[in-house]
Write a protein that holds these residues in place. Structure first.
Motif, PDB file in Angstrom:
ATOM      1  N   PHE A   1     -15.925  -0.478 -58.249  1.00  0.00           N
ATOM      2  CA  PHE A   1     -14.764  -0.589 -58.624  1.00  0.00           C
ATOM      3  C   PHE A   1     -13.848  -0.390 -57.195  1.00  0.00           C
ATOM      4  CE2 PHE A   1     -10.819   1.719 -60.448  1.00  0.00           C
ATOM      5  CZ  PHE A   1     -10.799   0.642 -61.131  1.00  0.00           C
ATOM      6  N   THR A   2     -12.890  -1.181 -56.997  1.00  0.00           N
ATOM      7  CA  THR A   2     -12.010  -1.288 -55.873  1.00  0.00           C
ATOM      8  C   THR A   2     -12.687  -1.313 -54.507  1.00  0.00           C
ATOM      9  OG1 THR A   2     -11.698   1.150 -55.670  1.00  0.00           O
ATOM     10  CG2 THR A   2     -10.133   0.048 -57.188  1.00  0.00           C
ATOM     11  N   ASP A   3     -13.827  -1.851 -54.689  1.00  0.00           N
ATOM     12  CA  ASP A   3     -14.614  -2.106 -53.368  1.00  0.00           C
ATOM     13  C   ASP A   3     -14.664  -1.020 -52.381  1.00  0.00           C
ATOM     14  OD1 ASP A   3     -15.110  -4.697 -54.298  1.00  0.00           O
ATOM     15  OD2 ASP A   3     -12.931  -5.435 -53.468  1.00  0.00           O
ATOM     16  N   LYS A   4     -14.860   0.034 -52.841  1.00  0.00           N
ATOM     17  CA  LYS A   4     -15.108   1.171 -52.042  1.00  0.00           C
ATOM     18  C   LYS A   4     -16.307   1.099 -50.837  1.00  0.00           C
ATOM     19  CE  LYS A   4     -14.074   4.274 -55.780  1.00  0.00           C
ATOM     20  NZ  LYS A   4     -14.366   3.418 -57.003  1.00  0.00           N
ATOM     21  N   LEU A   5     -17.120   0.513 -51.248  1.00  0.00           N
ATOM     22  CA  LEU A   5     -18.521   0.494 -50.259  1.00  0.00           C
ATOM     23  C   LEU A   5     -18.093  -0.020 -49.082  1.00  0.00           C
ATOM     24  CD1 LEU A   5     -21.283   1.663 -50.394  1.00  0.00           C
ATOM     25  CD2 LEU A   5     -22.224  -0.590 -51.299  1.00  0.00           C
TER      26      LEU A   5
END
Length: 312
Positions: free
Chosen positions: A111-115
């Motif tokens: 979610f929201t490309d945190k990684l």
């Protein structure tokens, strides 16, 4: 900070959607306590009562608190526009100084490309609501896993790393809209309103933070640890017209966040700082308390200068 008093361990609890006014230490003390564990730690707390999120968005708070840079004024997330930005991050600075570092997230990295932002930045372990190994043991929903899971795994990680200096970053899921709760969680505020449901989540997150402090204490590590409880942003409940949740306005309800630092060896009495501060100042302040030099690229500054402080 005297060298002998410098902590060897750091815990950062980046509390989801937790506005300062919704905690007992900063809010209305005449109402039932939403944060009884922060309350019981008061005697050794340094609190900042003029502390704000730089933007009322969780992923921007993650970027700012960990990276040491101001977020972009644009709505786009840094995790998508510039995830590999070279920044003097808290975890990379500490791992270069000999710390082991881990991150535990109750939500999903996807979610929201945190990684894209978090990977390869010094964490030797990163778990989220999807990658928790024994995920089936815990309550889950479409947003993530019971934050009890990340606490349990954080304690396991500590046991394997406690002989070295450590940094543990926790990014819990609750309270997240629609303010759902694990079925076994207490509901001290009832469920009759959205605010009551939200306050149950604040209370639950505070309980897990309190348990984490107790786990360190049980291992004889409490006096050697700096515990940081910080809200990622605030939360609105129509105090201003159409201002619900957090992301659409910049009212105090949306950005005023709690920053509480607990460390028995560092803070010998309850102290409240009135200086203006924000997320960008958090990493340099933590580094100053540890005696680790912050890189000059950090755009925030340490909040240790005793400006406008009072003994509570």
């Amino acid at each position: 900070v005297a060298k002998a008093a410098r902590p060897k361990h750091v815990v950062v609890w980046l509390a989801e959607s937790t506005g300062a006014k919704h905690t007992t230490v900063f809010g209305d003390t005449s109402r039932p306590a939403t944060t009884p564990n922060l309350d019981r730690l008061r005697a050794h707390e340094l609190r900042f009562d003029n502390y704000d999120a730089n933007a009322p968005i969780s992923v921007k708070a993650i970027f700012t608190t960990l990276c040491g840079f101001y977020p972009s004024p644009e709505a786009a997330f840094e995790t998508r526009t510039n995830p590999r930005i070279a920044c003097p991050s808290l975890m990379e600075t500490l791992t270069r100084a000999g710390f082991d570092a881990a991150l535990f997230h109750g939500g999903y990295f996807a979610f929201t490309d945190k990684l894209a932002f978090l990977e390869e930045r010094g964490f030797d372990t990163m778990l989220d609501g999807e990658s928790v190994p024994d995920r089936d043991r815990y309550w889950t929903n479409g947003w993530g896993v019971d934050d009890k899971a990340i606490l349990d795994h954080g304690v396991q990680w500590l046991d394997a790393h406690r002989d070295r200096p450590t940094l543990e970053v926790f990014i819990p899921l609750l309270p997240h809209y629609e303010y759902f709760m694990p079925p076994t969680a207490p509901l001290p505020f009832g469920t009759s309103t959205m605010l009551a449901k939200y306050e149950n989540g604040v209370h639950y997150s505070d309980a897990l933070f309190g348990r984490l402090v107790d786990e360190y204490k049980a291992r004889g590590l409490e006096d050697d640890t700096l515990f940081v409880f910080v809200g990622d942003h605030g939360e609105g409940f129509d105090e201003h017209r159409n201002n619900t949740l957090h992301a659409h306005f910049l009212y105090d309800d949306n950005v005023h966040a709690p920053l509480v630092m607990y460390a028995p060896k560092l803070f010998t009495h309850e102290t409240v700082s009135h200086r203006l501060a924000s997320h960008v100042d958090l990493a340099p302040t933590i580094l100053a308390l540890l005696g680790v030099p912050a890189l000059p690229e950090m755009t925030g500054r340490s909040l240790l200068t005793p400006l406008h402080t009072s003994t509570a």
